[in-house]
Scaffold this active site. Structure first.
Site, short mmCIF file in Angstrom:
data_model
loop_
_atom_site.label_atom_id
_atom_site.label_comp_id
_atom_site.label_asym_id
_atom_site.label_seq_id
_atom_site.Cartn_x
_atom_site.Cartn_y
_atom_site.Cartn_z
N GLY A 191 0.81 -1.21 0.00
CA GLY A 191 0.00 0.00 0.00
C GLY A 191 0.84 1.25 0.00
O GLY A 191 2.07 1.21 0.02
N ARG A 232 4.02 5.80 2.10
CA ARG A 232 4.47 7.18 2.32
C ARG A 232 3.89 8.14 1.29
O ARG A 232 4.44 9.22 1.07
CB ARG A 232 5.99 7.24 2.32
CG ARG A 232 6.66 6.67 1.07
CD ARG A 232 8.16 6.82 1.15
NE ARG A 232 8.84 6.11 0.08
CZ ARG A 232 10.14 6.22 -0.17
NH1 ARG A 232 10.89 7.00 0.58
NH2 ARG A 232 10.69 5.54 -1.15
N ASP A 269 8.73 4.88 8.13
CA ASP A 269 8.32 6.11 8.80
C ASP A 269 7.43 6.98 7.93
O ASP A 269 6.97 8.04 8.36
CB ASP A 269 9.55 6.91 9.27
CG ASP A 269 10.49 7.28 8.12
OD1 ASP A 269 10.10 7.14 6.94
OD2 ASP A 269 11.64 7.70 8.40
N ASP A 275 4.18 -4.18 -7.64
CA ASP A 275 3.56 -2.99 -7.05
C ASP A 275 4.18 -1.70 -7.57
O ASP A 275 3.72 -0.61 -7.22
CB ASP A 275 3.64 -3.05 -5.52
CG ASP A 275 5.07 -3.16 -5.01
OD1 ASP A 275 5.69 -4.22 -5.25
OD2 ASP A 275 5.58 -2.21 -4.40
#
Length: 495
Positions: free
Chosen positions: A95, A98, A130, A257
């Site tokens: 997915g 970021r 992150d 992806d």
């Protein structure tokens, strides 16, 4: 759709098409702000294509909004869910880890374009990440998006990069940045894989119908619309990969992806334009097995399409028989070599040259010589263009250690040219073989300067890459051989 003009970007929630697919496809969330943002780079050509006023991209509203510190009117930010195969292995749910889709707008030609921030913070799909991007990788993506567009290669675009002194840990402490990406759609092969592997056939069909309605309307009239979709995507992907191979571009991480359903180059991470021609070149330091080496890209693209075919199989065949899906992939096997031959023929100044044994021998012959002597790929083709224009082949010949082998090839090239109706077209060659490509060391020089908040090198390089076939007096250093230290640059998946 958004209202454009002096106020810049505005989004109408009533016309955000991806949102209308439903909550199974995404999560709504806001970007996480960054302290004291500043402009790093801006693409005037993308702003113009979007119909934005130039002065909007100068203002504080745009800076804050395109860093994720403010919400544009009508925006409903979201991160989409997808899955995929990474380095040949099923990775499960992935997915937008970021990336945030701000919304959809109409460009200056009234075509839909999605606006996405990359590096806007943690999302439900960030896994152990992150959600941030660093200045180094953001500059590389910004420059390469625009460089590929300048080369005429299908690609996502980049409107701008903003930076912040917010520290981000990678192999070392770096600073944060956000890229604003633009594309008609960011849907990937992995979106289809996600719903197929989770047995969500209703959502899979909804996604396929959405893509067909918006981007492949001709497929609706086919006997099997979903097989027609797979075939159309195979054709676009074949043409894109032919572009890559002809210009010497290595993507570096061709996971499913990272493959666009629209046949666009996307997700610029450990990419590289070849310096010395090496068919086995691996540009991604993380790719220790060489899965994504330059010469493997065509076969990997087909493998990825096969994965897409498997994902679409529940829609293509009610009994699960793969015959129609496999047949829909077949055009790739003919379109890719035909497209590559056409592009390599254009590099030789021979447009519309038929794929005869003679023409194939000429193309294969020069590629073997380039590989044997590790000749600089971009400079060779540019010098050959000038050689045809001036009839002075000495600078080109001098690039080879085995000059007699080049002489023999040159003779076969001229003999082949004499057998066909046209002669080598130097003007075509100069419009096909670029003077400037985004070599790793050029990007690295721009990044080093940008880390000190000096963006003049980035701007100069961006300008050259936007018009890569036009030689600029005084800019010869950008079109010459890479320095010795360039070979020590390592680009990995963290790049």
């Amino acid at each position: 759709m958004p209202r454009l003009g002096q106020y810049g970007m505005h989004f109408s929630p009533d016309h955000q098409s991806f949102v209308q697919l439903g909550s199974s496809f995404y999560t709504h969330l806001s970007a996480q702000s960054l302290s004291s943002p500043y402009w790093v780079g801006r693409s005037r050509s993308v702003a113009k294509a979007l119909g934005l006023e130039d002065n909007w991209l100068e203002g504080d509203e745009a800076l804050r909004a395109l860093t994720g510190n403010a919400l544009l009117p009508g925006s409903q930010p979201l991160a989409s869910v997808y899955s995929g195969h990474q380095f040949g292995q099923w990775a499960g749910q992935l997915g937008d880890g970021r990336a945030l889709l701000l919304g959809e707008m109409r460009d200056a030609q009234n075509l839909p374009q999605e606006i996405q921030l990359k590096g806007a913070g943690h999302t439900p799909y960030s896994r152990m990440g992150d959600g941030r991007a660093v200045l180094r990788s953001s500059i590389r993506e910004f420059l390469c998006s625009e460089a590929m567009h300048g080369l005429g290669i299908p690609t996502t675009r980049a409107l701008c990069v903003t930076g912040s002194d917010t520290p981000i840990r990678r192999e070392e402490i770096e600073t944060a940045a956000v890229v604003t990406r633009v594309a008609p759609s960011f849907i990937r092969f992995g979106h289809f894989e996600h719903f197929a592997y989770n047995g969500m056939t209703e959502e899979l069909k909804k996604l396929a119908d959405y893509v067909i309605d918006r981007f492949y309307p001709a497929c609706k009239d086919a006997a099997n619309p979903y097989a027609a979709l797979l075939e159309a995507v195979s054709e676009r992907t074949a043409k894109m990969i032919a572009h890559w191979q002809a210009v010497g571009f290595c993507h570096g991480v061709m996971n499913t992806d990272n493959m666009s359903i629209l046949g666009l180059t996307m997700d610029y991470g450990p990419f590289q334009f070849l310096d010395a021609f090496d068919p086995n070149h691996i540009c991604n330091h993380s790719d220790d097995r060489g899965r994504y080496a330059y010469n493997k890209q065509p076969n990997i693209a087909y493998w990825n399409l096969f994965c897409l075919g498997q994902a679409l199989l529940p829609l293509i065949s009610s009994d699960g028989e793969p015959d129609l899906a496999v047949a829909a992939l077949e055009p790739y096997k003919t379109i890719f070599p035909a497209e590559l031959h056409a592009r390599m023929s254009a590099k030789l100044g021979l447009p519309d040259a038929p794929a005869t044994e003679s023409s194939k021998a000429v193309i294969e012959g020069i590629l073997k010589l380039l590989a044997k002597d590790k000749v600089d790929y971009t400079i060779f083709w540019r010098r050959l263009s000038h050689a045809v224009a001036t009839n002075d082949f000495i600078p080109t010949r001098d690039m080879f250690l085995d000059r007699e082998a080049f002489d023999a090839w040159s003779l076969s090239f001229h003999e082949h040219s004499a057998q066909i109706p046209c002669r080598p077209d130097a003007d075509l060659m100069l419009k096909t073989n670029p003077a400037y490509v985004l070599r790793n060391h050029l990007g690295e020089q721009a990044i080093r300067a940008a880390k000190t908040k000096d963006f003049t090198e980035l701007e100069r390089l961006q300008e050259l890459l936007e018009s890569p076939f036009t030689e600029v007096t005084g800019m010869e250093a950008y079109a010459t051989f890479p320095p010795d230290w360039a070979s020590t640059i390592e680009i990995s998946c963290s790049s």
